[in-house]
Design an enzyme around this catalytic site. Structure first.
Site, mmCIF file in Angstrom:
data_model
loop_
_atom_site.group_PDB
_atom_site.id
_atom_site.type_symbol
_atom_site.label_atom_id
_atom_site.label_comp_id
_atom_site.label_asym_id
_atom_site.label_seq_id
_atom_site.Cartn_x
_atom_site.Cartn_y
_atom_site.Cartn_z
ATOM 1 N N ASN A 175 63.268 49.776 7.141
ATOM 2 C CA ASN A 175 62.363 49.507 6.023
ATOM 3 C C ASN A 175 60.921 49.870 6.345
ATOM 4 O O ASN A 175 60.515 49.862 7.502
ATOM 5 C CB ASN A 175 62.390 48.002 5.698
ATOM 6 C CG ASN A 175 63.532 47.647 4.767
ATOM 7 O OD1 ASN A 175 63.883 48.422 3.882
ATOM 8 N ND2 ASN A 175 64.100 46.466 4.979
ATOM 9 N N GLY A 219 73.246 48.595 9.740
ATOM 10 C CA GLY A 219 73.853 49.355 10.828
ATOM 11 C C GLY A 219 75.357 49.199 10.857
ATOM 12 O O GLY A 219 76.102 50.173 11.036
ATOM 13 N N ASN A 249 61.401 41.512 -1.758
ATOM 14 C CA ASN A 249 61.470 40.856 -0.458
ATOM 15 C C ASN A 249 60.362 39.809 -0.363
ATOM 16 O O ASN A 249 60.574 38.695 0.109
ATOM 17 C CB ASN A 249 61.340 41.874 0.675
ATOM 18 C CG ASN A 249 62.691 42.445 1.090
ATOM 19 O OD1 ASN A 249 63.497 41.746 1.692
ATOM 20 N ND2 ASN A 249 62.951 43.680 0.742
ATOM 21 N N GLY A 280 72.502 45.187 12.345
ATOM 22 C CA GLY A 280 72.467 44.194 11.280
ATOM 23 C C GLY A 280 73.400 44.669 10.179
ATOM 24 O O GLY A 280 74.295 45.496 10.413
ATOM 25 N N ALA A 281 73.203 44.147 8.995
ATOM 26 C CA ALA A 281 74.089 44.499 7.881
ATOM 27 C C ALA A 281 74.108 46.009 7.669
ATOM 28 O O ALA A 281 75.167 46.619 7.521
ATOM 29 C CB ALA A 281 73.639 43.779 6.617
ATOM 30 N N GLY A 289 70.682 48.545 16.421
ATOM 31 C CA GLY A 289 70.241 47.612 15.387
ATOM 32 C C GLY A 289 71.396 47.387 14.446
ATOM 33 O O GLY A 289 71.466 47.975 13.375
ATOM 34 N N LYS A 327 60.999 52.967 -2.323
ATOM 35 C CA LYS A 327 61.681 51.754 -1.868
ATOM 36 C C LYS A 327 60.691 50.608 -1.744
ATOM 37 O O LYS A 327 61.029 49.452 -2.013
ATOM 38 C CB LYS A 327 62.421 51.983 -0.548
ATOM 39 C CG LYS A 327 63.234 50.736 -0.191
ATOM 40 C CD LYS A 327 64.333 50.927 0.793
ATOM 41 C CE LYS A 327 65.085 49.607 0.984
ATOM 42 N NZ LYS A 327 65.895 49.588 2.201
#
Lengths: 304, 304
Positions: free
Chosen positions: B102, B12, B192, B9-10, B7, B184
């Site tokens: 998340n 990882g 979000n 993405g930003a 994964g 979180k």
């Protein structure tokens, strides 16, 4: 009857045109549509049949109209601080004022300014949008429920109702204007609110399971608040399902507030949302979903 | 340590790059960035100073990587149904799995598939976005709170925490992973959710009085649900105000879900919204605002 239409959006143009066609002497106070209407008249494209009024009396300022018998108020409620300026020049001893505006608090403010004995209220269940200048599109419905706000004579209410019916409008006299107003809020709050927030027409909200369910929940919340307002008869919970099914027939209708957003006008948040939330709170019913929707729309409105 | 990043993405890419720079043997399972990273390496543009890794080990399929010591899971949660396919080829007897994803439910699903004794959970407080292929932007924060999910050995947790700290990450071991997850969510659910719904960055929500107040109300609702989950220590109500002030420092940050919307990816609604609402309901706390936000986002998601 001599009638001045103040606030010539889709609603004012549509009902004014019907009243003129039926023989009333109607003058429209116009801004956007003034030149088109003065030059070429007013075109109504309606599910009940199109028609055109070739000669229409139009004014840019109320002083050009002067005293009249009936003032038909179709202003957007965010312009209610112009009541004095726009309506006072039209009012004489025998003038009555009928507001067909959305939401709560309009009759109260008109009564404060012009005297409660001349105020009638109406709730219009109308799907209409303005087209190009000089044209209004009637897309569906059109029923008006008329009531006296306070001490206006019942005979006058009857006279106005008869006049609307003669013009082809399904116009009913109701004993409980407050109930009619709240019944319309049961539709207006979820649909004007969510369509505007999500930038989507009625049918897209209704075919998505999550938003259809949310619409129903908001309706039930508004019904609960309505029933705490001392209505003559409570609104049954089944009214929500009835309104959902009724709305299924509207197709891709874009409610007025969504069009206000698209055209970067202010949104009617105070009359439709803030006053409903306040009325609920005052009578012990928290309109949590309506209140959250109001907050979200305040953001949308500020970004317009 | 030999590490596979699943994964990329930003999140990882960012943590993987830091871990490689610190001397770990990192392989990235990539899709979008595969060609760019294979050809030219990985660039990190960070508020802590930019750096570039010229040689990066990249794979398109987990079978190319094989058994590894630590699997770092940064997948979007809507891809969790790929856990088996993407992770199983990486897992041997001595492999540990750390999810930094998340929301709720990730450790549980990993434990079910691969055994709870090898599962570590972490909550990353990171502002990062992907740039052009092969580049990740680190915009702020970056702290990780690490905890054991169930029966993974504490010594392993310490080893991983030490490894992150050696790579320059503010990494804290927490006794109560559930509390970190919910803390979180106190940020993720309102920001979000509302940024994605309103298509606006963090600062625009915070400078509008209506949405700032709504963010606070949603935070308080999530805190109430968190405190019904049997945390070791309750989250105080003041945490909401603290998070608001912390978020004021983020400027025009676009949360990951807003970027998912912009890039027409699915939204992480189950992990962040549905599971939080369900956990609240199970413990007697109705997350009404979160639930309404979830409904609105389901509509947004379906329209993407």
């Amino acid at each position: 009857m001599r009638i001045a239409v103040v606030g010539s959006g889709a609603l004012g143009l549509y009902y004014g045109a019907l009243l003129q066609r039926a023989g009333n002497e109607v003058t429209f106070l116009l801004r956007r549509d003034y030149e088109a209407v003065s030059a070429s008249g007013l075109t109504v494209r309606s599910i009940n049949g199109d028609f055109k009024l070739d000669k229409v009396s139009a004014a840019l300022r109320p002083e050009e109209i002067g005293e009249t018998e009936l003032v038909l108020v179709g202003l957007k409620t965010f312009a209610n601080d112009s009541y004095q300026e726009l309506i006072a020049p039209l009012v004489g001893d025998k003038t009555y004022i009928l507001t067909l505006q959305n939401g709560l608090g309009n009759e109260e403010l008109l009564a404060e300014l012009f005297g409660s004995y001349r105020i009638l209220g109406g709730v219009a269940f109308l799907c209409a949008n303005r087209g190009e200048p000089g044209t209004v599109h009637h897309l569906g419905a059109g029923r008006i429920e008329l009531g006296c706000f306070a001490d206006a004579p019942e005979s006058l209410l009857t006279e106005v109702a008869v006049m609307f019916r003669a013009a082809g409008v399904d116009c009913r006299q109701v004993r409980d204007l407050k109930s009619a107003r709240w019944q319309k809020l049961v539709w207006n709050i979820p649909f004007n609110g969510l369509c505007t927030l999500l930038n989507a027409p009625v049918d897209r909200l209704l075919t998505n399971a999550a938003t259809r369910s949310l619409v129903r929940d908001i309706m039930l919340e508004v019904i609960a608040a309505a029933n705490a307002q001392g209505l003559q008869e409570p609104i049954p919970a089944e009214f929500a399902e009835k309104m959902l099914v009724f709305s299924d027939g509207m197709g891709p209708y874009r409610p007025s507030m969504l069009i206000d957003r698209e055209e970067q006008r202010p949104l009617e948040l105070d009359a439709i949302f803030a006053r409903a939330v306040a009325a609920g709170a005052k009578s012990g019913v928290q309109l949590d979903k309506t209140s959250m929707l109001h907050s979200l729309l305040q953001f949308v409105s500020a970004e317009c």
